[in-house]
Design a protein around this motif. Structure first.
Motif, mmCIF file in Angstrom:
data_model
loop_
_atom_site.group_PDB
_atom_site.id
_atom_site.type_symbol
_atom_site.label_atom_id
_atom_site.label_comp_id
_atom_site.label_asym_id
_atom_site.label_seq_id
_atom_site.Cartn_x
_atom_site.Cartn_y
_atom_site.Cartn_z
ATOM 1 N N ALA A 151 0.816 -1.215 0.000
ATOM 2 C CA ALA A 151 0.000 0.000 0.000
ATOM 3 C C ALA A 151 0.851 1.267 0.000
ATOM 4 N N VAL A 152 2.089 1.177 0.480
ATOM 5 C CA VAL A 152 2.932 2.379 0.550
ATOM 6 C C VAL A 152 3.260 2.839 -0.870
ATOM 7 N N SER A 153 2.963 4.117 -1.156
ATOM 8 C CA SER A 153 3.182 4.596 -2.529
ATOM 9 C C SER A 153 3.531 6.079 -2.537
ATOM 10 N N GLY A 154 3.914 6.570 -3.697
ATOM 11 C CA GLY A 154 4.112 7.999 -3.897
ATOM 12 C C GLY A 154 5.560 8.440 -3.893
ATOM 13 N N ALA A 155 5.805 9.550 -4.588
ATOM 14 C CA ALA A 155 7.154 10.094 -4.735
ATOM 15 C C ALA A 155 7.509 11.033 -3.578
ATOM 16 N N SER A 156 8.799 11.184 -3.305
ATOM 17 C CA SER A 156 9.294 12.139 -2.306
ATOM 18 C C SER A 156 10.518 12.855 -2.852
ATOM 19 N N LEU A 218 7.680 19.773 -6.082
ATOM 20 C CA LEU A 218 6.376 19.428 -5.505
ATOM 21 C C LEU A 218 5.265 20.246 -6.148
ATOM 22 N N ARG A 219 5.536 21.530 -6.369
ATOM 23 C CA ARG A 219 4.514 22.408 -6.951
ATOM 24 C C ARG A 219 4.203 22.021 -8.392
ATOM 25 N N GLU A 220 5.251 21.829 -9.186
ATOM 26 C CA GLU A 220 5.049 21.537 -10.612
ATOM 27 C C GLU A 220 4.546 20.112 -10.851
ATOM 28 N N GLY A 221 4.794 19.233 -9.890
ATOM 29 C CA GLY A 221 4.351 17.848 -10.052
ATOM 30 C C GLY A 221 2.930 17.624 -9.571
ATOM 31 N N GLU A 222 2.395 18.624 -8.862
ATOM 32 C CA GLU A 222 1.068 18.462 -8.287
ATOM 33 C C GLU A 222 0.035 18.227 -9.382
ATOM 34 N N GLY A 223 -0.777 17.198 -9.170
ATOM 35 C CA GLY A 223 -1.813 16.909 -10.165
ATOM 36 C C GLY A 223 -1.387 15.870 -11.185
ATOM 37 N N THR A 224 -0.067 15.811 -11.493
ATOM 38 C CA THR A 224 0.371 14.795 -12.462
ATOM 39 C C THR A 224 1.218 13.710 -11.810
ATOM 40 N N HIS A 228 3.951 11.056 -2.104
ATOM 41 C CA HIS A 228 3.773 10.480 -0.775
ATOM 42 C C HIS A 228 3.162 11.579 0.114
ATOM 43 N N PRO A 229 2.321 11.199 1.117
ATOM 44 C CA PRO A 229 1.730 12.249 1.981
ATOM 45 C C PRO A 229 2.768 13.165 2.616
ATOM 46 N N GLN A 230 3.921 12.604 2.960
ATOM 47 C CA GLN A 230 4.999 13.446 3.500
ATOM 48 C C GLN A 230 6.104 13.480 2.455
ATOM 49 N N ALA A 231 5.935 14.370 1.459
ATOM 50 C CA ALA A 231 6.771 14.275 0.253
ATOM 51 C C ALA A 231 8.076 15.066 0.318
ATOM 52 N N GLN A 232 8.125 16.113 1.154
ATOM 53 C CA GLN A 232 9.386 16.867 1.232
ATOM 54 C C GLN A 232 10.159 16.425 2.458
ATOM 55 N N ALA A 280 9.989 22.293 -13.394
ATOM 56 C CA ALA A 280 10.567 22.759 -12.118
ATOM 57 C C ALA A 280 11.999 23.269 -12.338
ATOM 58 N N ILE A 281 12.763 22.570 -13.156
ATOM 59 C CA ILE A 281 14.158 22.963 -13.421
ATOM 60 C C ILE A 281 14.201 24.317 -14.125
ATOM 61 N N ARG A 282 13.332 24.486 -15.121
ATOM 62 C CA ARG A 282 13.299 25.759 -15.854
ATOM 63 C C ARG A 282 12.920 26.930 -14.967
ATOM 64 N N ILE A 283 11.904 26.731 -14.145
ATOM 65 C CA ILE A 283 11.465 27.814 -13.256
ATOM 66 C C ILE A 283 12.585 28.134 -12.260
ATOM 67 N N TYR A 284 13.230 27.084 -11.753
ATOM 68 C CA TYR A 284 14.347 27.292 -10.824
ATOM 69 C C TYR A 284 15.433 28.158 -11.476
#
Ligand SMILES: [Zn+2]
Length: 291
Positions: A151-156, A218-224, A228-232, A280-284
């Motif tokens: 069940a554990v899933s998601g990117a960090s 995290l901002r640019e990846g939101e929605g796509t 993980h709930p605790q991603a940063q 995210a890289i471009r905005i950075y």
């Protein structure tokens, strides 16, 4: 016997014809083909001054363009996490290549991969490649496994913890490598204390930039991207210890989770990863250019 001679003649005829052309060619004004001289093999050599062993920098030739070094985790005899027939080292490389291709397609940014094949690199080597190439940003790509906890899933996104960051600065300042230059200041012939302060200052600024990059992912990846709930997160990770290259480590998801694994292994999943991270890289870089 005659039959054999006929067969031999069939094979010998072109050779005899060619030999005849060479011998009589000049006299008859015919030109025999010069075999093997119609092409040249060119082997690309590194530019003069380039350090041997460093990966190629791709994209615009203009060295003023920002450079991102992408590091595919693990490799060679180190497969990383595995499960469901997938191996972390292979997924990480596929994601790294997808991100490289996305950035090169959009243009304006220079890109290098620490590895573009299944080779093993020690952790220190990875960050050092970023430093030696003069990278403006370093992103290490990994995937996780939670064993049988499907069940554990998601990117960090990981950056260096404040404590690890400060320890890394002290370690760097103490290593007395005469070739070290931090923020344009050579550390050789400097007082130990001055070096320690220089590195600490550089590392602190780098840390702020790294955290900003992590927030942008995290901002640019939101929605796509599925986070993980605790991603940063912050941790003491060797690949993120360069005092003067803003660095983050992206754990793209859990191989042990079927949905994550399917996403990471599919061209669509890899494409949406590449699009979000490239943004995210471009905005950075745009923000850094504006400061
Ligand atoms: Zn890993």
């Amino acid at each position: 016997m005659l039959y054999r001679l006929q067969i031999a003649l069939v094979f010998l005829a072109p050779v005899l014809l060619l030999a005849g052309l060479y011998v009589l060619g000049d006299a008859l004004g015919l030109r025999a083909p010069l075999l093997g001289r119609g092409y040249v093999i060119r082997v690309p050599l590194p530019d003069a001054g380039a350090t041997v062993g460093l990966p190629p920098v791709l994209g615009p030739a203009d060295a003023a363009r920002p450079l991102v070094v992408i590091d595919a985790g693990h490799g060679g005899h180190d497969p990383g996490a595995s499960g469901a027939g997938l191996r972390e080292k292979t997924l990480a490389l596929a994601l790294a290549r997808a991100l490289r291709d996305q950035l090169l397609r959009e243009g304006g940014v220079r890109v290098a991969l620490t590895r573009d094949d299944d080779k093993f690199l020690v952790l220190d080597e990875r960050a050092e490649i970023g430093r030696k190439l003069g990278a403006d940003l370093f992103l290490s790509i990994h995937a996780d496994s939670a064993g049988d906890k499907e069940a554990v899933s998601g990117a960090s996104v990981y950056t260096l913890s404040t404590r690890a960051s400060s320890e890394a600065a002290a370690r760097f300042a103490a290593r007395e490598n005469s070739a070290d230059v931090v923020n344009g200041v050579p550390l050789v012939n400097q007082d130990h204390e001055v070096n320690a302060i220089l590195v600490e200052l550089a590392q602190r600024q780098t840390q702020e930039q790294s955290d900003e990059f992590a927030r942008l992912i995290l901002r640019e990846g939101e929605g796509t991207l599925d986070f993980h709930p605790q991603a940063q997160r912050a941790a003491s990770l060797v690949v993120l210890r360069a005092p003067d290259v803003p660095s983050a480590l992206f754990e793209a998801g859990f191989i042990s989770n079927p949905a994550d694994a399917g996403r990471l292994a599919s061209p669509e999943g890899q494409a949406s990863f590449a699009e979000a991270i490239a943004r995210a890289i471009r905005i950075y870089f745009a923000r850094q250019a504006g400061t």
